[in-house]
Design a protein around this motif. Structure first.
Motif, short mmCIF file in Angstrom:
data_model
loop_
_atom_site.label_atom_id
_atom_site.label_comp_id
_atom_site.label_asym_id
_atom_site.label_seq_id
_atom_site.Cartn_x
_atom_site.Cartn_y
_atom_site.Cartn_z
N GLY A 194 52.19 83.17 26.85
CA GLY A 194 51.46 82.07 26.25
C GLY A 194 49.97 82.54 26.06
N ALA A 195 49.40 83.04 27.12
CA ALA A 195 47.96 83.86 27.06
C ALA A 195 47.81 84.55 25.92
N MET A 196 48.93 85.76 25.84
CA MET A 196 48.77 86.67 24.67
C MET A 196 48.69 85.98 23.29
N VAL A 197 49.57 85.19 23.30
CA VAL A 197 49.68 84.41 21.92
C VAL A 197 48.43 83.53 21.61
N GLY A 198 47.88 82.73 22.33
CA GLY A 198 46.95 82.09 22.59
C GLY A 198 45.55 83.08 22.13
N GLU A 199 45.53 84.33 22.67
CA GLU A 199 44.39 85.07 22.27
C GLU A 199 44.49 85.52 20.99
N GLY A 200 45.76 85.89 20.61
CA GLY A 200 46.14 86.34 19.21
C GLY A 200 45.83 85.38 18.17
N VAL A 201 46.17 84.01 18.65
CA VAL A 201 45.91 82.90 17.33
C VAL A 201 44.08 82.75 17.52
N THR A 202 43.54 82.35 18.53
CA THR A 202 42.24 81.94 18.45
C THR A 202 41.12 83.06 18.51
N GLY A 203 41.56 84.28 19.08
CA GLY A 203 40.71 85.53 19.22
C GLY A 203 39.88 85.38 20.41
N GLN A 204 40.12 84.34 21.34
CA GLN A 204 39.43 84.13 22.64
C GLN A 204 40.28 84.38 23.64
N THR A 205 39.69 85.04 24.82
CA THR A 205 40.53 85.00 25.93
C THR A 205 40.72 83.74 26.66
N LEU A 206 41.59 83.57 27.65
CA LEU A 206 41.86 82.44 28.39
C LEU A 206 40.48 81.70 28.78
#
Length: 221
Positions: A194-206
């Motif tokens: 989920g963290a990888m997908v979130g970073e890929g979508v938003t361009g932001q780290t957790l």
């Protein structure tokens, strides 16, 4: 313009690193231990009961336990090992996002300190090629020699991390701890993905998502 057009050298370096990934993965697959050499599960617990907890119980939507029971032991071993790796990955991600890093240099020749590696998963591509090769070599040694893939038990003689009490678990306590490991490993696999997908979508780290209120990818209300 594309990044490769801006800086051909960076694009060429990225291609070299991706090619190295492909070669190392191919080599690992070629040298994986044969199934015949595996060791049986020896944790003194019924593996069919491990991870079977309320409210889900036995989750087997494709009826694999009935159709291919002989494959269960390997799949459980893979699940256990991937869960352990994912738990370590989540802890590493949290430490890195908190700005806690090793002191000193990652590469003295390139004047790169550990603190120079960007947070998040894109930081992997800033590591020098020689450093990536060392990481994959170490992982290969662990997988083939130290904690071999042919050992399906998950017991590598490391004990249970209890240095001041008897290092033995049995009965209900053993079942409880093994359930905890499997379930937390499952949560960690979902969490790191989920963290990888979130970073890929938003361009932001957790950490950046939390700080900006962008934790679900749509920004603050």
């Amino acid at each position: 313009p594309l990044p490769n057009e801006i800086c051909p050298k960076n694009g060429q370096t990225l291609k070299m690193k991706l090619a190295l990934f492909s070669i190392l993965f191919s080599a690992a697959a070629a040298f994986q231990a044969a199934p015949a050499a595996k060791q049986s599960t020896a944790l003194r617990a019924n593996e069919l009961e491990i991870g079977v907890t309320a409210p889900l119980g036995v989750f087997d939507p494709f009826n694999q336990l009935t159709l291919f029971p002989e494959r269960f032991e390997r799949r459980r071993a893979v699940e256990r090992k991937h869960g352990r790796v994912a738990m370590a990955a989540v802890v590493g991600m949290l430490f890195h996002n908190a700005g806690i890093e090793f002191p000193g240099y990652l590469s003295k020749s390139e004047n790169m300190r550990f603190s120079d590696v960007p947070d998040g998963f894109t930081g992997l591509f800033s590591i020098p090629t020689a450093g990536l090769a060392q990481i994959f070599f170490f992982c290969g040694v662990c997988e083939l020699a130290i904690w071999p893939a042919s050992n399906y038990s998950g017991d590598y003689g490391c004990g249970y991390g209890r240095p001041f009490v008897p290092n033995v678990l049995e009965g209900d306590e053993l079942k409880y701890k093994l359930d905890m490991e499997i379930n937390q490993g499952r949560a960690a696999m979902l969490g790191i993905f989920g963290a990888m997908v979130g970073e890929g979508v938003t361009g932001q780290t957790l950490a950046e998502q939390v700080a900006s209120g962008n934790i679900i990818g749509y920004g603050p209300p």
